[in-house]
Scaffold this motif. Structure first.
Motif, PDB file in Angstrom:
ATOM      1  N   LYS A  48      -3.893  16.890  58.712  1.00 18.23           N
ATOM      2  CA  LYS A  48      -3.589  16.273  59.781  1.00 18.23           C
ATOM      3  C   LYS A  48      -2.748  17.085  60.766  1.00 18.23           C
ATOM      4  CE  LYS A  48      -2.015  13.827  55.689  1.00 18.23           C
ATOM      5  NZ  LYS A  48      -2.717  15.308  54.749  1.00 18.23           N
ATOM      6  N   GLU A  49      -2.359  17.768  60.277  1.00 22.00           N
ATOM      7  CA  GLU A  49      -1.318  18.546  61.762  1.00 22.00           C
ATOM      8  C   GLU A  49      -1.571  18.987  63.203  1.00 22.00           C
ATOM      9  OE1 GLU A  49      -2.372  22.039  59.739  1.00 22.00           O
ATOM     10  OE2 GLU A  49      -1.993  19.926  59.000  1.00 22.00           O
ATOM     11  N   PHE A  50      -3.158  18.931  63.342  1.00 21.46           N
ATOM     12  CA  PHE A  50      -3.947  19.677  64.261  1.00 21.46           C
ATOM     13  C   PHE A  50      -3.886  17.592  65.463  1.00 21.46           C
ATOM     14  CE2 PHE A  50      -6.086  22.003  61.154  1.00 21.46           C
ATOM     15  CZ  PHE A  50      -5.867  23.521  62.514  1.00 21.46           C
ATOM     16  N   PHE A  51      -4.058  16.458  64.357  1.00 21.59           N
ATOM     17  CA  PHE A  51      -4.019  15.177  65.501  1.00 21.59           C
ATOM     18  C   PHE A  51      -3.451  15.255  66.058  1.00 21.59           C
ATOM     19  CE2 PHE A  51      -7.208  15.829  62.147  1.00 21.59           C
ATOM     20  CZ  PHE A  51      -8.244  15.428  63.397  1.00 21.59           C
ATOM     21  N   PRO A  52      -2.310  15.286  65.678  1.00 19.62           N
ATOM     22  CA  PRO A  52      -0.575  14.752  66.802  1.00 19.62           C
ATOM     23  C   PRO A  52      -0.280  16.207  67.443  1.00 19.62           C
ATOM     24  CG  PRO A  52      -0.015  15.493  64.794  1.00 19.62           C
ATOM     25  CD  PRO A  52      -1.209  15.201  64.468  1.00 19.62           C
ATOM     26  N   GLN A  53      -1.170  17.208  67.530  1.00 21.48           N
ATOM     27  CA  GLN A  53      -1.178  18.112  68.868  1.00 21.48           C
ATOM     28  C   GLN A  53      -1.762  17.610  70.052  1.00 21.48           C
ATOM     29  OE1 GLN A  53      -1.155  22.083  67.118  1.00 21.48           O
ATOM     30  NE2 GLN A  53       0.157  21.521  65.302  1.00 21.48           N
ATOM     31  N   ILE A  54      -2.865  17.330  68.932  1.00 19.53           N
ATOM     32  CA  ILE A  54      -4.044  16.703  70.135  1.00 19.53           C
ATOM     33  C   ILE A  54      -3.463  15.457  70.603  1.00 19.53           C
ATOM     34  CG2 ILE A  54      -6.246  15.596  70.282  1.00 19.53           C
ATOM     35  CD1 ILE A  54      -6.975  17.438  67.996  1.00 19.53           C
ATOM     36  N   ILE A  55      -3.532  14.539  70.244  1.00 21.10           N
ATOM     37  CA  ILE A  55      -3.087  13.563  70.704  1.00 21.10           C
ATOM     38  C   ILE A  55      -1.714  13.520  71.803  1.00 21.10           C
ATOM     39  CG2 ILE A  55      -1.534  11.042  70.496  1.00 21.10           C
ATOM     40  CD1 ILE A  55      -3.263  10.987  67.918  1.00 21.10           C
ATOM     41  N   HIS A  56      -0.831  14.949  71.411  1.00 20.19           N
ATOM     42  CA  HIS A  56       0.421  15.066  73.160  1.00 20.19           C
ATOM     43  C   HIS A  56      -0.299  15.696  73.950  1.00 20.19           C
ATOM     44  CE1 HIS A  56       4.468  15.940  74.282  1.00 20.19           C
ATOM     45  NE2 HIS A  56       3.966  17.636  74.408  1.00 20.19           N
ATOM     46  N   ALA A  57      -0.772  16.384  73.247  1.00 19.73           N
ATOM     47  CA  ALA A  57      -1.774  17.084  74.235  1.00 19.73           C
ATOM     48  C   ALA A  57      -2.253  17.530  75.623  1.00 19.73           C
ATOM     49  CB  ALA A  57      -2.933  18.330  74.047  1.00 19.73           C
ATOM     50  N   TYR A  58      -3.209  15.588  75.165  1.00 24.05           N
ATOM     51  CA  TYR A  58      -4.228  14.912  76.017  1.00 24.05           C
ATOM     52  C   TYR A  58      -3.176  13.377  76.761  1.00 24.05           C
ATOM     53  CZ  TYR A  58      -7.984  18.071  75.134  1.00 24.05           C
ATOM     54  OH  TYR A  58      -8.967  19.169  75.664  1.00 24.05           O
ATOM     55  N   SER A  59      -1.880  13.737  76.270  1.00 29.10           N
ATOM     56  CA  SER A  59      -1.016  11.859  76.862  1.00 29.10           C
ATOM     57  C   SER A  59      -0.971  12.791  78.273  1.00 29.10           C
ATOM     58  CB  SER A  59      -0.377  11.801  75.662  1.00 29.10           C
ATOM     59  OG  SER A  59       0.844  12.437  75.240  1.00 29.10           O
ATOM     60  N   ALA A  60      -0.180  11.521  78.844  1.00 27.25           N
ATOM     61  CA  ALA A  60       1.227  11.422  79.817  1.00 27.25           C
ATOM     62  C   ALA A  60       2.067  11.924  79.374  1.00 27.25           C
ATOM     63  CB  ALA A  60       1.444  10.390  80.417  1.00 27.25           C
ATOM     64  N   ARG A  61       2.314  12.349  77.691  1.00 27.99           N
ATOM     65  CA  ARG A  61       3.409  13.292  77.801  1.00 27.99           C
ATOM     66  C   ARG A  61       3.295  14.113  77.142  1.00 27.99           C
ATOM     67  NH1 ARG A  61       6.993   9.488  75.573  1.00 27.99           N
ATOM     68  NH2 ARG A  61       5.777   6.742  74.838  1.00 27.99           N
ATOM     69  N   LYS A  62       2.349  15.318  77.697  1.00 33.99           N
ATOM     70  CA  LYS A  62       2.399  16.067  77.348  1.00 33.99           C
ATOM     71  C   LYS A  62       2.473  17.272  77.844  1.00 33.99           C
ATOM     72  CE  LYS A  62      -1.291  16.939  80.897  1.00 33.99           C
ATOM     73  NZ  LYS A  62      -2.431  17.256  81.195  1.00 33.99           N
ATOM     74  N   HIS A  63       3.617  17.332  79.171  1.00 37.60           N
ATOM     75  CA  HIS A  63       4.532  18.551  79.257  1.00 37.60           C
ATOM     76  C   HIS A  63       6.345  17.904  78.722  1.00 37.60           C
ATOM     77  CE1 HIS A  63       1.894  19.731  81.640  1.00 37.60           C
ATOM     78  NE2 HIS A  63       1.928  18.418  82.428  1.00 37.60           N
ATOM     79  N   GLY A  64       6.189  16.814  77.941  1.00 37.71           N
ATOM     80  CA  GLY A  64       7.330  16.292  77.061  1.00 37.71           C
ATOM     81  C   GLY A  64       7.730  17.133  76.199  1.00 37.71           C
ATOM     82  N   PRO A  65       8.404  17.316  75.570  1.00 41.34           N
ATOM     83  CA  PRO A  65       9.135  18.161  74.177  1.00 41.34           C
ATOM     84  C   PRO A  65       7.896  17.156  73.000  1.00 41.34           C
ATOM     85  CG  PRO A  65      10.810  16.228  74.396  1.00 41.34           C
ATOM     86  CD  PRO A  65       9.881  16.522  75.526  1.00 41.34           C
ATOM     87  N   TYR A  66       7.335  18.176  71.797  1.00 41.49           N
ATOM     88  CA  TYR A  66       7.142  17.818  70.745  1.00 41.49           C
ATOM     89  C   TYR A  66       7.611  18.612  69.309  1.00 41.49           C
ATOM     90  CZ  TYR A  66       3.681  18.057  67.681  1.00 41.49           C
ATOM     91  OH  TYR A  66       2.483  17.468  65.986  1.00 41.49           O
ATOM     92  N   PHE A  67       7.550  17.341  68.872  1.00 44.78           N
ATOM     93  CA  PHE A  67       8.489  18.005  67.695  1.00 44.78           C
ATOM     94  C   PHE A  67       7.635  17.136  66.267  1.00 44.78           C
ATOM     95  CE2 PHE A  67      12.059  18.193  70.131  1.00 44.78           C
ATOM     96  CZ  PHE A  67      13.053  18.800  69.918  1.00 44.78           C
TER      97      PHE A  67
END
Length: 378
Positions: A48-67
């Motif tokens: 399941k941990e892959f999917f939030p990473q995909i969502i972040h990487a393909y969103s307008a927030r991709k240059h923002g922080p990810y935790f």
């Protein structure tokens, strides 16, 4: 879209051709361009941990922080501080002020893994952030604003948790704007050999040894196994075999030594439910587990069998599979306590006495296993 999904799989190291898996990735890409909250559901160990990473990487927030925050690993007394921060003196050990994840992840994405483990008081705070974008540090009265995209994941049955009063219904619907369902490994049979081969090659490179090679029978066993621990369990088995076996040409008999009994039994029952007309008289260990999980009381079944042998009519019709099982195991333990004791002994033997691993294999909690070890003098 199929080409894009393949690119995503390569980028994030996702292996498999299963249609349900590809659909889950497709949903993640489609929802990424929005700011909707997403709930990723699926059993433990499915990835399941892959999917939030995909969502972040393909969103307008991709240059923002990810935790990523594992809500189930943080003690209840400190989870509010971790998420929302605290002021100096807010509690005994609060010697300095601290920013929480909702503050430092501002403008980015926050992945809340095992969100179903959050205490009710924290759920109230989380609901407020999702609805208003506002939170208050512990020990403070000042309202702060945050712009965080929340992706949550859980392996528990949230509707059941709601009915039991362990999870807020309003929070569930707030988190579940879009749901991504990640399939269990047993539902991705075509992917199992691919994953096993990948893990085998990885461990071969790490430990400087030949990669494992499965024969046809071993491959069929691998695909028919229940895999209650999913990809995480498959990887663990591949590593164990890589380290322990000197012959890396793996047969079904070799593979079976590393597969916990509960998964073999679950595989048997799953296959039986799918093909009710077949007879499953495989290994003696499977029969141990079938007998252990039977709902019919064993003593009543023996009485019925004795009645038949004496020429007396049984009180109730006898299940032919159960009759066969008892007949085959006539020289083995035949009451539930003995079968349970033998299953626990074998699980401990296979895990080298590791109680946590044995408990996972048996489907017990560690506390229950410890009590049963004492009960049976193991």
């Amino acid at each position: 879209m199929q080409q894009e999904i393949q690119t995503i799989k390569q980028r994030f190291g996702i292996i498999g051709t299963n249609a349900a898996l590809s659909r889950a990735i497709e949903v993640a890409v489609q929802v990424a361009v929005t700011d909707l909250s997403v709930l990723v559901t699926g059993e433990s160990g499915v990835g399941k941990e892959f999917f939030p990473q995909i969502i972040h990487a393909y969103s307008a927030r991709k240059h923002g922080p990810y935790f990523a925050v594992n809500c189930g690993a943080i003690p209840e007394g400190t989870i509010d501080s971790e998420l929302f921060g605290h002021e100096k003196g807010a509690f005994t050990d609060a010697k300095n002020e601290r920013r929480g994840y909702f503050e430092i992840a501002n403008g980015g994405t926050l992945f809340l893994d095992e969100v179903g483990e959050l205490p009710m008081s924290t759920q109230v705070r989380l609901l407020r952030v999702l609805e208003t974008g506002e939170f208050i540090r512990m020990g403070s009265s000042q309202v702060q604003k945050t712009n965080v995209r929340v992706v949550a994941a859980t392996n528990i049955d949230i509707p059941k948790a709601i009915s039991e009063g362990r999870f807020r219904e309003d929070l569930y619907y707030r988190l579940n704007s879009v749901e991504i369902k990640v399939p269990a490994l047993r539902d991705r049979k075509e992917d199992i050999p691919l994953l096993f081969r990948k893990f085998s090659v990885d461990f071969a490179e790490r430990y400087k040894m030949p990669a494992l090679r499965l024969n046809e029978e071993a491959t069929r066993l691998l695909q028919s196994y229940y895999w209650s621990g999913n990809i995480r369990q498959l990887k663990n088995v591949a590593e164990q075999i890589s380290i322990m076996e000197t012959n890396h040409d793996i047969t079904a008999d070799t593979l079976r030594k590393y597969l916990p009994d509960n998964g073999l039994q679950n595989s048997l029952m799953l296959a039986k439910s799918q093909q009710p007309g077949d007879t499953f008289m495989n290994e003696r260990e499977l029969l141990y587990k079938v007998l252990f999980d039977m709902k019919r009381d064993m003593s009543e079944m023996r009485q019925q069998l004795n009645g038949l042998l004496a020429g007396q009519p049984a009180a109730q019709p006898i299940n032919h599979d159960e009759y066969q099982a008892v007949e085959v195991l006539h020289d083995e333990p035949t009451n539930l306590e003995e079968i349970e004791r033998e299953s626990i002994r074998k699980a401990l033997e296979r895990t080298g006495g590791n109680r946590k691993a044995a408990a996972d294999a048996l489907g017990f909690s560690e506390r229950t296993l410890y009590r049963k070890i004492k009960e049976y003098g193991l």
